[in-house]
Design an enzyme around this catalytic site. Structure first.
Site, short mmCIF file in Angstrom:
data_model
loop_
_atom_site.label_atom_id
_atom_site.label_comp_id
_atom_site.label_asym_id
_atom_site.label_seq_id
_atom_site.Cartn_x
_atom_site.Cartn_y
_atom_site.Cartn_z
N GLU A 1 2.60 -2.42 -16.38
CA GLU A 1 3.22 -2.47 -17.71
C GLU A 1 4.64 -1.91 -17.65
OE1 GLU A 1 1.97 -4.27 -19.87
OE2 GLU A 1 -0.05 -4.46 -19.06
N HIS B 1 7.01 -4.60 -16.83
CA HIS B 1 7.49 -5.37 -18.00
C HIS B 1 8.64 -4.62 -18.67
CE1 HIS B 1 4.53 -8.54 -18.04
NE2 HIS B 1 3.51 -7.71 -18.12
ZN LIG Z 1 1.43 -8.08 -17.83
#
Ligand SMILES: [Zn+2]
Length: 649
Positions: free
Chosen positions: A438, A441
């Site tokens: 994450e 991202h």
């Molecule tokens: Zn993802």
């Protein structure tokens, strides 16, 4: 919405001839107030939802959909966009500006702008109804996750680690069941319970409850919603001249066609199933040796997998956890972001940036060399009622440079169980990997250098690549040596244990690849079929049987709670995208392994940030990847990565 529509009208009715500036850039610059309102709306829905808010969502979803359709069906506006797209000015624009024009034009054309009369009206009605159905689907799943809680007594806890018992006790107290132990109906409760509980009957109960979400024949049942969603999606794209939804969906993805996506999935599927069968044989051998007298069932998979892990790989998840402190991992991510992205993170003074909940913390991100402000990074780490399950990343603001630079507000969100005050939160290796994922991202958002908001958009089967490649830094030496230290002794993770973890990386790949691919293939089947008269449960069963799905494994997301594809269109006919991106990831990881400086190779990391992160969607993904690697990614890298035999070798 009214304010945005006014801006749109001004652009559409501009008496000047259409230009890139007065049409495309003007559109990019419009709707700012609504964007801000929607940031709050998304936080309410994802992080701090409530039954009252869900009612508001149910009411707002069709209105928001109607509003978007109104813009897309604005004839005068589309004519101006088309003029710019087909006009002479196009040639004189920079490549990123040309791509922007194409993306805007395509976004309109693919979403109904070319329609007239009855077709146009029908299109709008379908879109509105779908928005209602998506909200209903997702709220039904959430209702089943909150509504079905299994309460245990003290004599039903055998095998469970302390951390899980403590969390279950707290969860029961929170729900007014003091003295009992609550296993909530979410992946983060189900998964460890099935891994450790010695009570086979209870494992079956928890397993059935979890995999029946949206499938209980009650007011929150999603079965009837699925054929309606599928039929409406097909009808909508047929108005635009496509055969089926998947064909429309994949046209602007890396895979390009459903056949392209099926091709990859079908290459990997037989190897995954064969490996899963080997895994089951290993488990059955252990069960037999124990004299358990059972046949491995789906609710036994995780339990015996953990035993195989301990026996064959001699790896104890609880032992590994002692080296994985949440706060240290966060520091490790900052270290990696410093080395690879040249970012520095510094906590903002408490109270200087507003947050929606007291546990949310904020850091300022700057460029290490120039000291320039890059953005803010928010972290909302802990589970709470009203927060959606799982882990995800999002933005409150994206990078752009139309009238001066606007910097990024990026956020990571997860569902760790908050520890007692002052006690470090210990997490599993999988959760640590997800944390890095994450964060990948977030780094993708933060490293953006694009000028126009639309160019920050993701291409679904590509946008998981940046996060997946970031996972690979977790097991690198500088991070292990400094950040993965024992919670009590402070000693770094011993080399032996690291070697075991790396060795165990190929462990259970049969299970995880099979459960994932079963969902991904089902997604693509749903979106290439005729859904008339579809009986979801029967179709799911028959399709899995035809695919030779092992009895011991269930789809990662069964249809009635497959929110990725039915709560919206983010992953519909797109769940395969994780594997598509995984091919790129495995291939890029080989590039780092071959580089002289490995994962910290100055030249290669710079290339990665510049070619694969900073450009976002201002460059065609396939071209961007070639610029990084010198060639396309190959599926063999994925097979090697998972320890599967390569086809034809
Ligand atoms: Zn993802």
């Amino acid at each position: 919405m009214a304010m945005h529509l006014e801006e749109i009208d001004a652009i559409a009715n501009n008496p000047e001839p259409p230009t890139f500036e007065n049409t495309i850039v003007a559109l990019e610059d419009a709707g700012r107030d609504l964007d801000r309102a929607q940031v709050y709306y998304r936080i309410w829905s994802g992080n701090v939802s409530s039954p009252e808010f869900r009612e508001i969502q149910q009411e707002m979803a069709p209105k928001l959909a109607e509003f978007r359709t109104k813009i897309r069906q604005n004839k005068a506006l589309f004519e101006r966009i088309k003029s710019v797209y087909e006009g002479e000015e196009m040639e004189s624009l920079r490549p990123d500006q040309q791509r922007l024009v194409w993306l805007v034009y395509d976004g309109f054309a693919r979403n109904g702008a070319t329609l007239e009369g009855e077709a146009k009206q029908r299109y709008a009605a379908i879109t509105q109804r779908l928005a209602e159905l998506y909200t209903k689907f997702s709220n039904n799943v959430l209702a089943d996750e909150e509504g079905y809680v299994t309460y245990l007594t003290e004599d039903q806890l055998s095998g469970l680690p302390d951390s899980l018992v403590k969390a279950a006790a707290a969860a029961a107290t929170e729900r007014g069941h003091e003295g009992e132990y609550a296993i909530t109906n979410t992946r983060s409760s189900m998964d460890p319970f099935l891994t450790y509980s010695k009570e086979r009957d209870l494992r079956e109960k928890i397993w059935r409850t979890y995999y029946s979400r949206g499938d209980n024949g009650d007011e929150h049942d999603n079965n009837a919603l699925i054929p309606e969603i599928l039929a409406l999606r097909n009808e909508r794209v047929q108005l635009l001249g496509y055969d089926n939804y998947a064909q429309w969906r994949l046209e602007d993805r890396m895979a390009k066609t459903p056949e392209g996506a099926f091709g990859l999935m079908e290459t990997v599927w037989p190897a995954a199933v064969a490996r899963a069968q080997e895994e089951v044989a290993d488990m059955q051998a252990i069960a037999d040796a124990e004299g358990a007298g059972i046949q491995i069932e789906p609710w036994d998979y995780r339990y015996y997998a953990e035993k195989v892990r301990q026996a064959k790989y001699d790896l104890d998840s609880e032992e590994v956890k002692q080296y994985l402190q949440l706060e240290n991992l966060r520091e490790a991510m900052f270290f990696m972001a410093g080395e690879v992205f040249n970012f520095a993170f510094e906590a903002v003074p408490e109270g200087s940036v507003p947050v929606f909940q007291e546990d949310v913390r904020v850091w300022e991100v700057t460029d290490r060399t120039s000291g320039d402000h890059v953005g803010l990074w928010y972290l909302d780490p802990y589970a709470r009622t009203g927060k959606r399950s799982g882990a995800w990343a999002t933005t409150y603001r994206t990078h752009e440079n139309i009238d001066g630079e606007i910097t990024v507000l990026g956020s990571n969100n997860s569902n760790f169980i908050k520890g007692a005050p002052g006690e470090p939160v210990l997490i599993s290796w999988d959760d640590a990997t997800t944390l890095f994922h994450e964060f990948g991202h977030a780094l993708h958002y933060l490293s953006s250098t694009v000028d126009y908001p639309t160019l920050n958009g993701g291409v679904r089967d590509y946008t998981e690549f940046q996060s997946q490649i970031l996972e690979r830094w977790l097991a690198t030496d500088p991070i292990i040596d400094t950040y993965l230290i024992h919670v009590e002794t402070g000693e770094p993770m011993p080399e032996e244990l690291v070697a075991k973890i790396k060795n165990a990386a190929k462990f259970n790949q049969g299970f995880s690849t099979t459960e994932y691919l079963a969902s991904a293939i089902m997604d693509m089947k749903y979106h290439t079929m005729d859904p008339t008269g579809l009986d979801v449960d029967a179709f799911e069963k028959a399709t899995l049987a035809e695919m030779n799905m092992p009895d011991e494994i269930v789809m990662r997301h069964r249809s009635p709670h497959f929110g990725h594809i039915f709560s919206g269109e983010g992953y519909s006919a797109g769940y395969y995208g994780y594997m598509w991106a995984d091919v790129l990831t495995a291939d890029a990881a080989e590039a780092f392994r071959e580089a002289p400086g490995g994962f910290y190779d100055k030249e290669l990391t710079k290339k990665m940030v510049e070619q694969l992160f900073a450009v976002r969607n201002s460059v065609d993904p396939a071209e961007a990847y070639r610029a990084f690697r010198g060639s396309d990614a190959e599926v063999g890298a994925l097979m090697r990565d998972r320890g599967f035999p390569e086809p034809g070798k």
